[in-house]
Design a protein around this motif. Sequence first.
Motif, PDB file in Angstrom:
ATOM      1  N   SER A 194       0.839  -1.212   0.000  1.00 13.27           N
ATOM      2  CA  SER A 194       0.000   0.000   0.000  1.00 13.27           C
ATOM      3  C   SER A 194       0.868   1.255   0.000  1.00 13.27           C
ATOM      4  O   SER A 194       0.511   2.262  -0.629  1.00 13.27           O
ATOM      5  CB  SER A 194      -0.922   0.025   1.220  1.00 13.27           C
ATOM      6  N   ASP A 225      -5.803  -1.250  -4.877  1.00 15.23           N
ATOM      7  CA  ASP A 225      -5.205  -1.754  -3.639  1.00 15.23           C
ATOM      8  C   ASP A 225      -6.108  -2.803  -2.993  1.00 15.23           C
ATOM      9  O   ASP A 225      -7.074  -2.456  -2.317  1.00 15.23           O
ATOM     10  CB  ASP A 225      -4.943  -0.604  -2.658  1.00 15.23           C
ATOM     11  N   GLU A 226      -5.802  -4.060  -3.229  1.00 15.48           N
ATOM     12  CA  GLU A 226      -6.591  -5.192  -2.717  1.00 15.48           C
ATOM     13  C   GLU A 226      -8.088  -4.916  -2.887  1.00 15.48           C
ATOM     14  O   GLU A 226      -8.854  -5.016  -1.913  1.00 15.48           O
ATOM     15  CB  GLU A 226      -6.250  -5.469  -1.251  1.00 15.48           C
TER      16      GLU A 226
END
Length: 271
Positions: free
Chosen positions: A63, A175-176
């Motif tokens: 991240s 991001d995920e």
Amino acid sequence: MLSLSTQAIQAEAVSPVVLAACGLGMTYRTGKFGDVVALTGVNFDIRHGELVSLVGPSGCGKSTLLRLMSGLITSSEGSLLLGGEQVRGPGPKVAVVFQAPILLPWRTILQNVLLPVEFREWPLQDYRERAFELLDTVGLADFANSYPHELSGGMQQRAGIVRALIQDPQILLMDEPFGALDAMTRERMNLDVLRIWEKSRKTIVFVTHSITESIFLSNRVFVMTSRPGKIADIIDVDLPFPRSLDLINTPVFGDYVGRVRACLQVSGDLS
Ligand SMILES: Nc1ncnc2c1ncn2[C@@H]1O[C@H](COP(=O)(O)OP(=O)(O)O)[C@@H](O)[C@H]1O
Ligand SMILES: [Mg+2]
């Protein structure tokens, strides 16, 4: 005839570099808790139209790297160039999709999707057609006038992706994005990402801690390891597009899984 993957690789060879990191590092200075070295010595070139995954264990700096790419935070070491210029803050060339789509509950899906256009004070009427096209790409054309609570989690995340694409960014950072979804919805969403990429040929950087997802969704996997966070290896994924979920069960796909796993094992992140 050339396979799509060969064409893609040939195109990449001549595509311009959109993001370049050299000696990139990030240390969070937390005052009384001391310094946290989240990333160190990161080097890469990402070319226009590439589909890159960042995979690694929790806390390895995925991240952080994505936030640096988006301009939301500034590096403490090295350089990060976007289109040849130092990244200095968030801008319209880069859009980010996070794990939670955070749609405004009192706005319809269409109104949510058009939010970045309103925010930038661009003419709304010029973007309506594009919003419908994008909603159609992810199967949400019939839900433009629905409210977020009327949609499933997967559908809300699709709306979040469309909202990120409405400003036509050069780079889409994710991001995920499917971490909170069930396994079957997640597989469908992976196919959506590939469809969006095949249609738009945007540069996509996708963060995940799933090795399978990282290979399925990329032509290069950046394998990240922790203590301190770094890119331990970059693996070229030479599997043809378009891809279907059957690919995951093939021996060649298994070989790529083995390579990523081995890299994480050597670093101690999987042992
Ligand atoms: N704002 C912050 N302040 C201090 N430390 C942070 C901050 N954000 C992340 N970290 C630390 O940096 C490291 C990398 O975090 P992160 O980039 O979130 O990893 P990942 O996304 O791979 O789980 C972790 O040790 C985390 O605790
Ligand atoms: Mg993270």
